[in-house]
Design an enzyme around this catalytic site. Structure first.
Site, PDB file in Angstrom:
ATOM      1  N   TYR A 124       0.870  -1.176   0.000  1.00 16.64           N
ATOM      2  CA  TYR A 124       0.000   0.000   0.000  1.00 16.64           C
ATOM      3  C   TYR A 124       0.908   1.227   0.000  1.00 16.64           C
ATOM      4  O   TYR A 124       1.410   1.654   1.032  1.00 16.64           O
ATOM      5  CB  TYR A 124      -0.934  -0.022   1.212  1.00 16.64           C
ATOM      6  CG  TYR A 124      -1.834   1.189   1.319  1.00 16.64           C
ATOM      7  CD1 TYR A 124      -2.413   1.762   0.198  1.00 16.64           C
ATOM      8  CD2 TYR A 124      -2.110   1.760   2.556  1.00 16.64           C
ATOM      9  CE1 TYR A 124      -3.241   2.870   0.296  1.00 16.64           C
ATOM     10  CE2 TYR A 124      -2.942   2.857   2.672  1.00 16.64           C
ATOM     11  CZ  TYR A 124      -3.495   3.413   1.539  1.00 16.64           C
ATOM     12  OH  TYR A 124      -4.309   4.505   1.633  1.00 16.64           O
TER      13      TYR A 124
ATOM     14  N   ASP B 279      -2.288  -1.335  -3.987  1.00 17.09           N
ATOM     15  CA  ASP B 279      -2.632   0.041  -4.347  1.00 17.09           C
ATOM     16  C   ASP B 279      -1.320   0.812  -4.394  1.00 17.09           C
ATOM     17  O   ASP B 279      -0.770   1.182  -3.357  1.00 17.09           O
ATOM     18  CB  ASP B 279      -3.589   0.616  -3.303  1.00 17.09           C
ATOM     19  CG  ASP B 279      -3.917   2.086  -3.544  1.00 17.09           C
ATOM     20  OD1 ASP B 279      -3.379   2.677  -4.508  1.00 17.09           O
ATOM     21  OD2 ASP B 279      -4.711   2.647  -2.754  1.00 17.09           O
TER      22      ASP B 279
END
Length: 252
Positions: free
Chosen positions: A105, A144
């Site tokens: 992330y 992400d």
């Protein structure tokens, strides 16, 4: 093997929606989640077919990643050994017989790029971390990554130039990642496809109008290119402002 990656933007909230049905229907071998936004002991996930691994941020209700896997890994590592980055719970690395899975992330550069220096320092350290892993076994990176790389990776690219996620610095950092020996798997299969997004703002009916960004990725070491089968964006799965992305690959 089927792998999915999904920024759930708060796992406790997503579980109250269709999370379990979605996970059952997808039936992935490995599920990587980002932005779980919780601490140890705040949730119990009832997925008996999966081993569960978590990395939490020190700050409550912030960041966090998890991996649920049907295949027990040889080893699991939290972070990359740098305290200023590891305290935010952004990384899990699972070692398997023939590859490493890295669930990431990436830090957001934030409004007016006020955190761009931290972001770029992360990018540099992360590339070195991946390069070291790749020397041992090929890497499957997912998560992400908080960047829309090409103009076709977001709906309104002209008006978003140099906004967080589409700054020249972030795009250049992603280019360096690819140049270091990685493949953006979705563009490997669909190099020119437009309107393929994985995140939509909650504002302005963005998802209904498909005014989104593609910022969720599977990137694999070039050594795995011949083992790739397909890469898909599961835009019909709701519950978060992101949708899952999927990779089919012939590894064990």
């Amino acid at each position: 093997m089927k792998l999915i990656s999904w920024n759930v933007n708060g796992l406790r909230a997503v579980v109250k929606k269709n999370f379990y049905d979605d996970i059952k229907n997808i039936d992935a071998d490995i599920i990587s989640l980002q932005e779980t936004k919780l601490q140890e002991g705040q949730i119990e996930i009832d997925l008996p077919d999966y081993y569960q691994y978590w990395n939490y941020a020190e700050k409550k209700g912030y960041s966090g990643v998890a991996v649920f896997t049907k295949i027990e890994p040889l080893s699991v590592k939290k972070g990359m050994g740098v305290e200023e980055f590891d305290m935010e719970g952004r990384l899990l690395t699972l070692e398997y017989d023939t590859f490493y899975l890295v669930n990431c992330y990436t830090p957001n550069a934030q409004a007016e790029l006020k955190r761009i220096d931290f972001r770029l320092a992360w990018e540099k350290q992360f590339r070195e971390y991946l390069a070291n892993l790749n020397e041992d076994k090929p890497v499957i990176l997912c998560g992400d990554l908080n960047v829309a790389y090409q103009n076709i990776d977001l709906k309104n690219w002209k008006s978003n130039r140099n906004n967080p996620g589409f700054s020249d610095q972030e795009r250049e950092a992603f280019s360096r990642l690819l140049d270091s020996g990685f493949i953006d798997t979705y563009r490997y299969f669909y190099p020119d496809k437009e309107g393929a997004y994985s995140w939509w703002s909650y504002r302005f009916n963005a998802r209904k109008n498909n005014a989104g960004w593609r910022i969720d990725y599977f990137c694999v070491a070039k050594a795995l290119a011949e083992k790739l089968t397909d890469a898909t964006i599961l835009s019909d799965v709701y519950g978060s402002d992101h949708c899952p992305v999927e990779l089919l690959i012939d590894v064990r």
